[in-house]
Design a protein around this motif. Structure first.
Motif, PDB file in Angstrom:
ATOM      1  N   TYR A 111       0.869  -1.173   0.000  1.00  0.00           N
ATOM      2  CA  TYR A 111       0.000   0.000   0.000  1.00  0.00           C
ATOM      3  C   TYR A 111       0.905   1.223   0.000  1.00  0.00           C
ATOM      4  CZ  TYR A 111      -4.413  -2.376   1.040  1.00  0.00           C
ATOM      5  OH  TYR A 111      -5.544  -3.146   0.965  1.00  0.00           O
ATOM      6  N   LYS A 112       0.439   2.304  -0.608  1.00  0.00           N
ATOM      7  CA  LYS A 112       1.193   3.558  -0.658  1.00  0.00           C
ATOM      8  C   LYS A 112       0.315   4.682  -0.125  1.00  0.00           C
ATOM      9  CE  LYS A 112       4.510   1.596  -3.088  1.00  0.00           C
ATOM     10  NZ  LYS A 112       5.439   0.843  -2.348  1.00  0.00           N
ATOM     11  N   LYS A 113       0.916   5.605   0.607  1.00  0.00           N
ATOM     12  CA  LYS A 113       0.182   6.757   1.108  1.00  0.00           C
ATOM     13  C   LYS A 113       0.228   7.875   0.073  1.00  0.00           C
ATOM     14  CE  LYS A 113      -0.065   7.271   6.035  1.00  0.00           C
ATOM     15  NZ  LYS A 113       0.509   7.815   7.248  1.00  0.00           N
ATOM     16  N   ASP A 114      -0.940   8.459  -0.229  1.00  0.00           N
ATOM     17  CA  ASP A 114      -0.937   9.596  -1.146  1.00  0.00           C
ATOM     18  C   ASP A 114      -0.685  10.881  -0.359  1.00  0.00           C
ATOM     19  OD1 ASP A 114      -3.348  10.384   0.023  1.00  0.00           O
ATOM     20  OD2 ASP A 114      -4.577   9.940  -1.736  1.00  0.00           O
ATOM     21  N   SER A 115      -0.698  12.012  -1.048  1.00  0.00           N
ATOM     22  CA  SER A 115      -0.346  13.291  -0.413  1.00  0.00           C
ATOM     23  C   SER A 115      -1.342  13.701   0.675  1.00  0.00           C
ATOM     24  CB  SER A 115      -0.248  14.396  -1.469  1.00  0.00           C
ATOM     25  OG  SER A 115      -1.482  14.515  -2.158  1.00  0.00           O
ATOM     26  N   SER A 116      -2.567  13.162   0.619  1.00  0.00           N
ATOM     27  CA  SER A 116      -3.562  13.496   1.646  1.00  0.00           C
ATOM     28  C   SER A 116      -3.505  12.540   2.836  1.00  0.00           C
ATOM     29  CB  SER A 116      -4.970  13.464   1.047  1.00  0.00           C
ATOM     30  OG  SER A 116      -5.355  12.124   0.746  1.00  0.00           O
ATOM     31  N   GLY A 117      -2.634  11.519   2.750  1.00  0.00           N
ATOM     32  CA  GLY A 117      -2.514  10.558   3.836  1.00  0.00           C
ATOM     33  C   GLY A 117      -3.377   9.322   3.677  1.00  0.00           C
ATOM     34  N   LYS A 118      -4.108   9.232   2.554  1.00  0.00           N
ATOM     35  CA  LYS A 118      -4.955   8.064   2.297  1.00  0.00           C
ATOM     36  C   LYS A 118      -4.086   6.902   1.795  1.00  0.00           C
ATOM     37  CE  LYS A 118      -8.751   6.371  -0.495  1.00  0.00           C
ATOM     38  NZ  LYS A 118      -9.717   6.633  -1.554  1.00  0.00           N
ATOM     39  N   TRP A 119      -4.365   5.711   2.312  1.00  0.00           N
ATOM     40  CA  TRP A 119      -3.631   4.521   1.871  1.00  0.00           C
ATOM     41  C   TRP A 119      -4.234   4.000   0.573  1.00  0.00           C
ATOM     42  CZ3 TRP A 119       0.844   2.923   3.719  1.00  0.00           C
ATOM     43  CH2 TRP A 119       1.234   3.343   4.994  1.00  0.00           C
ATOM     44  N   LEU A 120      -3.391   3.851  -0.464  1.00  0.00           N
ATOM     45  CA  LEU A 120      -3.822   3.347  -1.766  1.00  0.00           C
ATOM     46  C   LEU A 120      -3.347   1.903  -1.922  1.00  0.00           C
ATOM     47  CD1 LEU A 120      -2.824   6.466  -3.870  1.00  0.00           C
ATOM     48  CD2 LEU A 120      -5.074   5.922  -2.919  1.00  0.00           C
ATOM     49  N   PRO A 121      -4.253   1.004  -2.280  1.00  0.00           N
ATOM     50  CA  PRO A 121      -3.880  -0.411  -2.361  1.00  0.00           C
ATOM     51  C   PRO A 121      -3.142  -0.735  -3.646  1.00  0.00           C
ATOM     52  CG  PRO A 121      -6.143  -0.158  -3.028  1.00  0.00           C
ATOM     53  CD  PRO A 121      -5.665   1.214  -2.580  1.00  0.00           C
ATOM     54  N   PRO A 122      -2.370  -1.816  -3.629  1.00  0.00           N
ATOM     55  CA  PRO A 122      -1.857  -2.339  -4.898  1.00  0.00           C
ATOM     56  C   PRO A 122      -3.066  -2.847  -5.669  1.00  0.00           C
ATOM     57  CG  PRO A 122      -1.439  -3.895  -3.130  1.00  0.00           C
ATOM     58  CD  PRO A 122      -2.011  -2.664  -2.495  1.00  0.00           C
ATOM     59  N   ARG A 123      -3.013  -2.831  -6.977  1.00  0.00           N
ATOM     60  CA  ARG A 123      -4.170  -3.224  -7.777  1.00  0.00           C
ATOM     61  C   ARG A 123      -3.985  -4.594  -8.390  1.00  0.00           C
ATOM     62  NH1 ARG A 123      -8.448  -1.432  -6.008  1.00  0.00           N
ATOM     63  NH2 ARG A 123      -8.458   0.790  -5.724  1.00  0.00           N
ATOM     64  N   LEU A 124      -5.007  -5.416  -8.214  1.00  0.00           N
ATOM     65  CA  LEU A 124      -5.084  -6.701  -8.889  1.00  0.00           C
ATOM     66  C   LEU A 124      -5.389  -6.386 -10.343  1.00  0.00           C
ATOM     67  CD1 LEU A 124      -5.187  -9.791  -8.411  1.00  0.00           C
ATOM     68  CD2 LEU A 124      -7.644  -9.536  -8.078  1.00  0.00           C
ATOM     69  N   VAL A 125      -4.529  -6.801 -11.262  1.00  0.00           N
ATOM     70  CA  VAL A 125      -4.709  -6.400 -12.657  1.00  0.00           C
ATOM     71  C   VAL A 125      -5.247  -7.507 -13.556  1.00  0.00           C
ATOM     72  CG1 VAL A 125      -3.040  -4.518 -12.577  1.00  0.00           C
ATOM     73  CG2 VAL A 125      -2.276  -6.819 -13.186  1.00  0.00           C
ATOM     74  N   ALA A 126      -5.156  -8.754 -13.112  1.00  0.00           N
ATOM     75  CA  ALA A 126      -5.694  -9.828 -13.956  1.00  0.00           C
ATOM     76  C   ALA A 126      -5.866 -11.096 -13.130  1.00  0.00           C
ATOM     77  CB  ALA A 126      -4.761 -10.112 -15.123  1.00  0.00           C
ATOM     78  N   THR A 127      -6.862 -11.851 -13.494  1.00  0.00           N
ATOM     79  CA  THR A 127      -7.018 -13.206 -12.970  1.00  0.00           C
ATOM     80  C   THR A 127      -7.420 -14.077 -14.153  1.00  0.00           C
ATOM     81  OG1 THR A 127      -9.361 -12.981 -12.427  1.00  0.00           O
ATOM     82  CG2 THR A 127      -7.785 -12.439 -10.698  1.00  0.00           C
ATOM     83  N   GLU A 128      -6.988 -15.302 -14.132  1.00  0.00           N
ATOM     84  CA  GLU A 128      -7.390 -16.223 -15.180  1.00  0.00           C
ATOM     85  C   GLU A 128      -7.213 -17.651 -14.698  1.00  0.00           C
ATOM     86  OE1 GLU A 128      -4.407 -16.736 -18.565  1.00  0.00           O
ATOM     87  OE2 GLU A 128      -3.808 -14.799 -17.727  1.00  0.00           O
ATOM     88  N   LEU A 129      -7.974 -18.524 -15.275  1.00  0.00           N
ATOM     89  CA  LEU A 129      -7.852 -19.946 -14.979  1.00  0.00           C
ATOM     90  C   LEU A 129      -6.869 -20.533 -15.975  1.00  0.00           C
ATOM     91  CD1 LEU A 129      -8.911 -22.338 -13.344  1.00  0.00           C
ATOM     92  CD2 LEU A 129     -10.682 -22.627 -15.072  1.00  0.00           C
ATOM     93  N   VAL A 130      -5.799 -21.128 -15.474  1.00  0.00           N
ATOM     94  CA  VAL A 130      -4.715 -21.624 -16.322  1.00  0.00           C
ATOM     95  C   VAL A 130      -4.521 -23.116 -16.050  1.00  0.00           C
ATOM     96  CG1 VAL A 130      -2.267 -21.379 -16.875  1.00  0.00           C
ATOM     97  CG2 VAL A 130      -3.587 -19.384 -16.197  1.00  0.00           C
ATOM     98  N   SER A 131      -4.220 -23.864 -17.079  1.00  0.00           N
ATOM     99  CA  SER A 131      -3.908 -25.277 -16.865  1.00  0.00           C
ATOM    100  C   SER A 131      -2.495 -25.550 -17.387  1.00  0.00           C
ATOM    101  CB  SER A 131      -4.917 -26.173 -17.577  1.00  0.00           C
ATOM    102  OG  SER A 131      -4.874 -25.953 -18.967  1.00  0.00           O
ATOM    103  N   THR A 132      -1.899 -26.619 -16.898  1.00  0.00           N
ATOM    104  CA  THR A 132      -0.540 -26.966 -17.318  1.00  0.00           C
ATOM    105  C   THR A 132      -0.553 -28.142 -18.249  1.00  0.00           C
ATOM    106  OG1 THR A 132      -0.298 -28.390 -15.399  1.00  0.00           O
ATOM    107  CG2 THR A 132       0.518 -26.140 -15.223  1.00  0.00           C
TER     108      THR A 132
END
Length: 87
Positions: free
Chosen positions: A66-87
């Motif tokens: 998480y990162k704090k912005d200039s106002s002191g609010k905590w910003l989360p890391p963003r989940l950018v993708a999910t997928e079902l994968v097989s091997t």
């Protein structure tokens, strides 16, 4: 109490719905999707409250990217993708 945003992933295990927050590695469960989501919100809120009381919340959030912005609010890391994968 600090208010934070977090991603929520819900999946089904047999007859139980599990809601999971990957940023904080917290999960909870319920009898329906909505119930599991509400239970996870409660679990995260309690985790934040206890972490604040112990004085470890800032360290935990920084470790979870998480990162704090200039106002002191905590910003989360963003989940950018999910997928079902097989091997």
């Amino acid at each position: 109490m600090v208010s934070i945003e977090f991603d929520m992933i819900v999946f089904k295990e047999n007859d139980t719905y599990v809601a999971y927050c990957p940023e904080l590695d917290i999960s909870s469960c319920g009898k329906s999707v909505e119930h599991a989501k509400e239970m996870l919100k409660t679990a995260v809120r309690l985790f934040i409250e206890e972490s604040e009381k112990m004085g470890t919340l800032e360290d935990i959030l920084e470790e979870a990217n998480y990162k704090k912005d200039s106002s002191g609010k905590w910003l989360p890391p963003r989940l950018v993708a999910t997928e079902l994968v097989s091997t």
